[in-house]
Scaffold this motif. Structure first.
Motif, PDB file in Angstrom:
ATOM      1  N   LEU A  57     -20.724  81.921  29.049  1.00 40.29           N
ATOM      2  CA  LEU A  57     -20.098  80.585  28.253  1.00 40.29           C
ATOM      3  C   LEU A  57     -19.358  80.414  27.018  1.00 40.29           C
ATOM      4  O   LEU A  57     -18.867  79.833  26.697  1.00 40.29           O
ATOM      5  CB  LEU A  57     -21.324  79.423  28.291  1.00 40.29           C
ATOM      6  N   SER A  58     -19.404  81.651  26.842  1.00 38.72           N
ATOM      7  CA  SER A  58     -18.647  82.038  25.421  1.00 38.72           C
ATOM      8  C   SER A  58     -17.084  81.641  25.359  1.00 38.72           C
ATOM      9  O   SER A  58     -16.557  82.110  26.490  1.00 38.72           O
ATOM     10  CB  SER A  58     -18.751  83.352  24.806  1.00 38.72           C
ATOM     11  N   ASP A  59     -16.533  81.108  24.427  1.00 44.78           N
ATOM     12  CA  ASP A  59     -15.132  80.698  24.331  1.00 44.78           C
ATOM     13  C   ASP A  59     -14.761  79.906  25.506  1.00 44.78           C
ATOM     14  O   ASP A  59     -13.802  80.072  26.251  1.00 44.78           O
ATOM     15  CB  ASP A  59     -14.129  81.910  24.312  1.00 44.78           C
ATOM     16  N   THR A  60     -15.586  78.851  25.978  1.00 48.16           N
ATOM     17  CA  THR A  60     -15.215  77.995  27.117  1.00 48.16           C
ATOM     18  C   THR A  60     -15.607  76.555  26.624  1.00 48.16           C
ATOM     19  O   THR A  60     -16.481  76.330  25.876  1.00 48.16           O
ATOM     20  CB  THR A  60     -16.139  78.307  28.258  1.00 48.16           C
ATOM     21  N   GLU A  61     -14.740  75.547  27.254  1.00 48.68           N
ATOM     22  CA  GLU A  61     -14.831  74.364  26.549  1.00 48.68           C
ATOM     23  C   GLU A  61     -16.216  73.581  27.206  1.00 48.68           C
ATOM     24  O   GLU A  61     -16.869  72.946  26.649  1.00 48.68           O
ATOM     25  CB  GLU A  61     -13.688  73.272  27.192  1.00 48.68           C
ATOM     26  N   LEU A  62     -16.641  74.113  28.480  1.00 43.28           N
ATOM     27  CA  LEU A  62     -17.978  73.747  28.916  1.00 43.28           C
ATOM     28  C   LEU A  62     -18.934  74.267  28.135  1.00 43.28           C
ATOM     29  O   LEU A  62     -19.960  73.322  27.804  1.00 43.28           O
ATOM     30  CB  LEU A  62     -18.247  74.230  30.463  1.00 43.28           C
ATOM     31  N   GLY A  63     -19.086  75.427  27.478  1.00 42.79           N
ATOM     32  CA  GLY A  63     -20.156  75.809  26.761  1.00 42.79           C
ATOM     33  C   GLY A  63     -20.133  74.969  25.359  1.00 42.79           C
ATOM     34  O   GLY A  63     -21.366  74.633  24.820  1.00 42.79           O
ATOM     35  N   MET A  64     -19.134  74.688  24.874  1.00 46.90           N
ATOM     36  CA  MET A  64     -19.079  73.671  23.431  1.00 46.90           C
ATOM     37  C   MET A  64     -19.536  72.578  23.853  1.00 46.90           C
ATOM     38  O   MET A  64     -20.287  71.853  23.022  1.00 46.90           O
ATOM     39  CB  MET A  64     -17.572  73.934  23.005  1.00 46.90           C
ATOM     40  N   ILE A  65     -19.284  71.889  24.989  1.00 47.16           N
ATOM     41  CA  ILE A  65     -19.575  70.414  25.218  1.00 47.16           C
ATOM     42  C   ILE A  65     -20.968  70.306  25.492  1.00 47.16           C
ATOM     43  O   ILE A  65     -21.994  69.399  24.944  1.00 47.16           O
ATOM     44  CB  ILE A  65     -18.960  69.977  26.623  1.00 47.16           C
ATOM     45  N   LEU A  66     -21.549  71.482  26.286  1.00 47.90           N
ATOM     46  CA  LEU A  66     -23.207  71.380  26.425  1.00 47.90           C
ATOM     47  C   LEU A  66     -23.947  71.562  25.124  1.00 47.90           C
ATOM     48  O   LEU A  66     -24.746  70.956  24.823  1.00 47.90           O
ATOM     49  CB  LEU A  66     -23.353  72.619  27.363  1.00 47.90           C
ATOM     50  N   LEU A  67     -23.264  72.592  24.313  1.00 46.84           N
ATOM     51  CA  LEU A  67     -23.983  72.910  22.855  1.00 46.84           C
ATOM     52  C   LEU A  67     -23.844  71.587  22.145  1.00 46.84           C
ATOM     53  O   LEU A  67     -24.778  71.202  21.458  1.00 46.84           O
ATOM     54  CB  LEU A  67     -23.304  74.091  22.013  1.00 46.84           C
ATOM     55  N   TYR A  68     -22.859  70.810  21.833  1.00 49.83           N
ATOM     56  CA  TYR A  68     -22.822  69.706  20.859  1.00 49.83           C
ATOM     57  C   TYR A  68     -23.492  68.581  21.598  1.00 49.83           C
ATOM     58  O   TYR A  68     -24.091  67.786  20.931  1.00 49.83           O
ATOM     59  CB  TYR A  68     -21.295  69.349  20.846  1.00 49.83           C
ATOM     60  N   THR A  69     -23.529  68.512  22.977  1.00 54.04           N
ATOM     61  CA  THR A  69     -24.492  67.460  23.730  1.00 54.04           C
ATOM     62  C   THR A  69     -25.895  67.623  23.164  1.00 54.04           C
ATOM     63  O   THR A  69     -26.660  66.784  22.780  1.00 54.04           O
ATOM     64  CB  THR A  69     -24.185  67.494  25.156  1.00 54.04           C
ATOM     65  N   ALA A  70     -26.367  68.905  23.225  1.00 50.58           N
ATOM     66  CA  ALA A  70     -27.780  69.363  22.887  1.00 50.58           C
ATOM     67  C   ALA A  70     -27.838  68.886  21.632  1.00 50.58           C
ATOM     68  O   ALA A  70     -29.187  68.317  21.371  1.00 50.58           O
ATOM     69  CB  ALA A  70     -28.056  70.705  23.494  1.00 50.58           C
TER      70      ALA A  70
END
Length: 316
Positions: free
Chosen positions: A175-188
């Protein structure tokens, strides 16, 4: 015989109003000065941006915006003259410094990444927070107080404290350097704030509305959709603004977990380099453009934000 005590409300004096108004105006002016300085710097030339003493009056230039959206290479005057006349304002501007435009910069893709990640995570956080807040508000959840405290406690620690574990986990999961990973992190990160804010709003909505809707034949979900959700719009809008501000401005995780494909604007803007060092007009131009979406979003929802902040403050 009952005794009634009358409490008189003392209205603020004219002097008090003037002092309060002066304080508010002074605070607003102090707060807006850095923004005005950034905006002015975006229209300076690189020499003017680092001049000492700082220049208040200067010749406006779009060089900062041209440098922000393009990459340039230095060429000889003979090569530049052989290219023919300039094809646009930016082309003409960079040729004055014996350079030519080599192609677009990476600012626009980084800006789009910020839009996708910030608005995507805000939607997910508000959606999940609304459902969770409704559950805590309307149902008897075992250990509800403990669960709410645990949800809130996720925001106690600074983000850098969990940066390394998240980095290792994201690297293993791809998930590094992916938009999905950042969306999940900020959502959490944002969902805890959303739950706490929205629970207070939903608690203020009378249960009788839903009960009357269900008596009329609506299901629990339909009653929530038709009666609770419209009345919680103010709280949802206020919560969305706070969640969006965090996701839009977040720097630490974005700098650690993204470097190319999914990099957002905050870690990219400080890396804009010009000839001889930092290109401050381009940095200021990028910052000015970066402020626009969050400013527009807040202005559009300003009425809901004011109602949301004062919701429940005055009660009988």
């Amino acid at each position: 015989m009952s005794l009634t005590t009358a409490h008189s409300v003392v209205a603020p004096s004219a002097n008090s109003k003037r002092i309060a108004g002066a304080i508010v105006v002074g605070y607003a002016l102090i707060s807006i000065v850095p923004l005005l300085w950034i905006f002015a710097t975006s229209f300076k030339t690189p020499p003017d941006s680092i001049a000492y003493p700082p220049k208040i009056v200067f010749q406006p230039s779009l060089e900062g915006y041209c440098n922000l959206f393009t990459t340039r290479t230095r060429q000889t005057p003979e090569y530049i003259n052989a290219l023919g006349p300039a094809t646009g304002l930016c082309d003409e501007t960079v040729r004055k410094r014996n350079m030519v435009i080599a192609g677009p910069s990476n600012f626009l893709p980084r800006f789009v990444n910020s839009l996708i990640i910030a608005f995507g995570s805000t939607f997910c956080a508000v959606f999940l927070g609304t459902l969770s807040a409704y559950g805590f508000s309307r149902f008897k959840v075992p250990l509800a107080d403990d669960l709410l405290f645990f949800i809130l406690s996720t925001r106690f620690m600074p983000p850098i404290a969990v940066a390394i574990p998240i980095y290792l986990m994201y690297r293993e999961l791809g998930l590094s350097d992916t938009e999905l990973g950042m969306i999940l992190l900020y959502t959490a990160v944002n969902v805890s704030l959303a739950v706490w804010l929205l629970k207070g709003f939903i608690d203020e909505i009378p249960r009788e509305y839903e009960e009357a809707a269900m008596i009329d034949g609506y299901t629990r979900l339909q009653a929530f959709w038709r009666t609770v959700l419209p009345q919680a719009t103010t709280g949802i809008a206020a919560t969305a603004i706070f969640c969006l501000i965090f996701a839009w401005n977040e720097y630490a995780f974005a700098a650690l977990l993204t470097s190319g494909t999914a990099q957002t604007a905050p870690p990219f803007i400080p890396t804009i380099i010009g000839e001889g060092g930092q290109d401050w007009p381009a940095v200021a131009a990028g910052t000015t453009i970066f402020l626009v979406p969050i400013l527009v979003f807040t202005i559009l929802l300003r009425k809901q934000l004011l109602r949301g902040i004062t919701f429940g403050a005055v009660r009988k």
